[in-house]
Motif scaffolding. Structure first.
Motif, mmCIF file in Angstrom:
data_model
loop_
_atom_site.group_PDB
_atom_site.id
_atom_site.type_symbol
_atom_site.label_atom_id
_atom_site.label_comp_id
_atom_site.label_asym_id
_atom_site.label_seq_id
_atom_site.Cartn_x
_atom_site.Cartn_y
_atom_site.Cartn_z
ATOM 1 N N MET A 111 -2.707 -7.876 9.324
ATOM 2 C CA MET A 111 -3.848 -8.790 9.188
ATOM 3 C C MET A 111 -3.387 -10.116 8.592
ATOM 4 O O MET A 111 -2.635 -10.144 7.616
ATOM 5 N N THR A 112 -3.806 -11.196 9.214
ATOM 6 C CA THR A 112 -3.594 -12.522 8.662
ATOM 7 C C THR A 112 -4.931 -13.252 8.653
ATOM 8 O O THR A 112 -5.839 -12.907 9.415
ATOM 9 N N THR A 113 -5.053 -14.256 7.807
ATOM 10 C CA THR A 113 -6.294 -15.022 7.731
ATOM 11 C C THR A 113 -6.022 -16.468 8.079
ATOM 12 O O THR A 113 -5.066 -17.064 7.575
ATOM 13 N N LEU A 114 -6.857 -17.025 8.946
ATOM 14 C CA LEU A 114 -6.753 -18.422 9.335
ATOM 15 C C LEU A 114 -8.030 -19.139 8.936
ATOM 16 O O LEU A 114 -9.129 -18.710 9.305
ATOM 17 N N PHE A 115 -7.887 -20.210 8.184
ATOM 18 C CA PHE A 115 -9.026 -21.041 7.806
ATOM 19 C C PHE A 115 -9.086 -22.249 8.733
ATOM 20 O O PHE A 115 -8.104 -22.976 8.896
ATOM 21 N N HIS A 116 -10.247 -22.458 9.347
ATOM 22 C CA HIS A 116 -10.461 -23.566 10.270
ATOM 23 C C HIS A 116 -11.653 -24.407 9.812
ATOM 24 O O HIS A 116 -12.574 -23.897 9.172
ATOM 25 N N THR A 117 -11.636 -25.664 10.191
ATOM 26 C CA THR A 117 -12.813 -26.507 9.976
ATOM 27 C C THR A 117 -13.514 -26.817 11.294
ATOM 28 O O THR A 117 -14.449 -27.602 11.335
ATOM 29 N N SER A 118 -13.050 -26.183 12.374
ATOM 30 C CA SER A 118 -13.717 -26.271 13.675
ATOM 31 C C SER A 118 -13.532 -24.945 14.399
ATOM 32 O O SER A 118 -12.420 -24.394 14.421
ATOM 33 N N GLU A 169 -13.071 -24.511 -4.537
ATOM 34 C CA GLU A 169 -13.623 -23.636 -3.503
ATOM 35 C C GLU A 169 -12.557 -23.253 -2.478
ATOM 36 O O GLU A 169 -12.439 -22.082 -2.092
ATOM 37 N N ILE A 170 -11.782 -24.232 -2.036
ATOM 38 C CA ILE A 170 -10.731 -23.973 -1.048
ATOM 39 C C ILE A 170 -9.657 -23.064 -1.640
ATOM 40 O O ILE A 170 -9.244 -22.076 -1.026
ATOM 41 N N MET A 171 -9.226 -23.383 -2.845
ATOM 42 C CA MET A 171 -8.151 -22.606 -3.468
ATOM 43 C C MET A 171 -8.596 -21.176 -3.752
ATOM 44 O O MET A 171 -7.807 -20.237 -3.582
ATOM 45 N N ASP A 172 -9.834 -20.989 -4.162
ATOM 46 C CA ASP A 172 -10.332 -19.632 -4.410
ATOM 47 C C ASP A 172 -10.397 -18.832 -3.113
ATOM 48 O O ASP A 172 -10.044 -17.637 -3.080
ATOM 49 N N ALA A 173 -10.851 -19.473 -2.034
ATOM 50 C CA ALA A 173 -10.953 -18.784 -0.751
ATOM 51 C C ALA A 173 -9.580 -18.366 -0.237
ATOM 52 O O ALA A 173 -9.393 -17.243 0.242
ATOM 53 N N VAL A 174 -8.616 -19.253 -0.342
ATOM 54 C CA VAL A 174 -7.258 -18.936 0.097
ATOM 55 C C VAL A 174 -6.653 -17.845 -0.775
ATOM 56 O O VAL A 174 -6.025 -16.903 -0.281
ATOM 57 N N CYS A 206 -3.837 -22.500 7.121
ATOM 58 C CA CYS A 206 -4.929 -23.467 7.147
ATOM 59 C C CYS A 206 -4.686 -24.420 8.300
ATOM 60 O O CYS A 206 -3.667 -25.111 8.332
ATOM 61 N N SER A 207 -5.619 -24.473 9.247
ATOM 62 C CA SER A 207 -5.419 -25.273 10.458
ATOM 63 C C SER A 207 -5.937 -26.698 10.341
ATOM 64 O O SER A 207 -5.882 -27.446 11.309
ATOM 65 N N CYS A 208 -6.442 -27.077 9.181
ATOM 66 C CA CYS A 208 -6.976 -28.425 8.988
ATOM 67 C C CYS A 208 -5.981 -29.275 8.212
ATOM 68 O O CYS A 208 -5.642 -28.956 7.065
ATOM 69 N N SER A 209 -5.518 -30.362 8.813
ATOM 70 C CA SER A 209 -4.527 -31.212 8.148
ATOM 71 C C SER A 209 -5.127 -32.014 7.007
ATOM 72 O O SER A 209 -4.402 -32.450 6.103
ATOM 73 N N THR A 210 -6.444 -32.217 7.007
ATOM 74 C CA THR A 210 -7.074 -32.974 5.925
ATOM 75 C C THR A 210 -7.044 -32.201 4.615
ATOM 76 O O THR A 210 -6.769 -32.771 3.556
ATOM 77 N N ILE A 211 -7.335 -30.901 4.666
ATOM 78 C CA ILE A 211 -7.374 -30.091 3.452
ATOM 79 C C ILE A 211 -6.135 -29.218 3.296
ATOM 80 O O ILE A 211 -6.042 -28.416 2.364
ATOM 81 N N GLY A 212 -5.167 -29.383 4.211
ATOM 82 C CA GLY A 212 -3.992 -28.514 4.213
ATOM 83 C C GLY A 212 -3.201 -28.533 2.930
ATOM 84 O O GLY A 212 -2.678 -27.507 2.496
ATOM 85 N N ALA A 231 -4.920 -26.274 0.411
ATOM 86 C CA ALA A 231 -4.730 -24.875 0.785
ATOM 87 C C ALA A 231 -3.303 -24.418 0.486
ATOM 88 O O ALA A 231 -3.078 -23.285 0.046
ATOM 89 N N ALA A 232 -2.340 -25.303 0.706
ATOM 90 C CA ALA A 232 -0.939 -24.957 0.452
ATOM 91 C C ALA A 232 -0.685 -24.706 -1.026
ATOM 92 O O ALA A 232 0.140 -23.859 -1.387
ATOM 93 N N GLU A 233 -1.382 -25.434 -1.883
ATOM 94 C CA GLU A 233 -1.227 -25.210 -3.322
ATOM 95 C C GLU A 233 -1.622 -23.787 -3.706
ATOM 96 O O GLU A 233 -1.108 -23.243 -4.687
ATOM 97 N N ALA A 234 -2.534 -23.203 -2.933
ATOM 98 C CA ALA A 234 -2.997 -21.847 -3.213
ATOM 99 C C ALA A 234 -2.183 -20.789 -2.458
ATOM 100 O O ALA A 234 -2.497 -19.606 -2.527
ATOM 101 N N GLY A 235 -1.158 -21.231 -1.707
ATOM 102 C CA GLY A 235 -0.280 -20.287 -1.046
ATOM 103 C C GLY A 235 -0.399 -20.211 0.460
ATOM 104 O O GLY A 235 0.305 -19.425 1.104
ATOM 105 N N ALA A 236 -1.284 -21.005 1.059
ATOM 106 C CA ALA A 236 -1.432 -20.981 2.513
ATOM 107 C C ALA A 236 -0.301 -21.753 3.194
ATOM 108 O O ALA A 236 0.314 -22.640 2.593
#
Length: 202
Positions: free
Chosen positions: A1-8, A51-56, A65-71, A74-79
């Motif tokens: 299982m892997t998780t992908l976060f998208h904004t679209s 919110e982003i860091m908690d979700a990741v 994380c597929s969004c370059s704006t918030i990437g 997300a990377a700070e949280a390990g994504a």
């Protein structure tokens, strides 16, 4: 299982198609948060960052994380940041690098990442902002969106000379690679990022 976060939600099919080709046995948990991009376009405040860091941090398995704006957040949280492998490849090619993007909120994190990947190496970086094309993506006219991006890249190269490499900064722009005729590598992020995700699984 892997998780992908998208904004679209459009990225679900994009990554399922890549998964089916490269690793059909891998289960993808897609999480779509269009509100994150809407909020980030006005600047990432403390509440959104948390919110982003908690979700990741609480997601199952390796995270992309597929969004370059918030990437970056997300990377700070390990994504895995979707544009990290692509930007490293662009930095390794070097020379004249043309970076195209359609969301102005993408500009700063994208260019900061490129400079980080260059790690002090000299490069001639050019930006190609295309905010006027984003409405095509939002309206669902993806073919016109992709063809218009390719045309803009080709026009830039015709006026300025072909760069050593073109970077299509956002995952949503990736199919424009098929239409551009500029004589240089055109880098996109989805498949390179997915391969990095698979590497974590293995």
């Amino acid at each position: 299982m892997t998780t992908l976060f998208h904004t679209s939600a459009t990225h679900i099919l994009r990554f399922d198609t890549i998964r089916d080709r490269l690793a059909p046995d891998v289960q993808l948990n897609h999480v779509v948060r269009t509100d994150w991009l809407d909020r980030a376009r006005g600047g990432i405040d403390k509440r959104l960052r948390t919110e982003i860091m908690d979700a990741v941090g609480t997601a199952r398995g390796p995270v992309l994380c597929s969004c370059s704006t918030i990437g970056g957040i997300a990377a700070e949280a390990g994504a895995i940041r979707i544009d990290q492998p692509m930007m490293q490849a662009a930095a390794d090619i070097g020379g004249r690098i043309l970076v195209a993007y359609c969301l102005m909120s993408t500009a700063t994190p994208t260019l900061e990442l490129l400079y980080k990947c260059l790690d002090g190496r000299a490069a001639d970086i050019h930006s190609l902002p295309l905010p006027h094309l984003w409405a095509l993506f939002e309206s669902g006219d993806t073919e016109a969106f992709e063809q218009s991006i390719a045309a803009e890249v080709d026009v830039w190269a015709a006026k300025n000379g072909a760069p050593n490499v073109v970077v299509l900064a956002q995952a949503s722009m990736s199919a424009a690679q098929e239409f551009a005729t500029v004589d240089c590598p055109i880098l996109t992020s989805p498949e390179t990022a997915f391969r990095a995700l698979l590497a974590q699984l293995r």
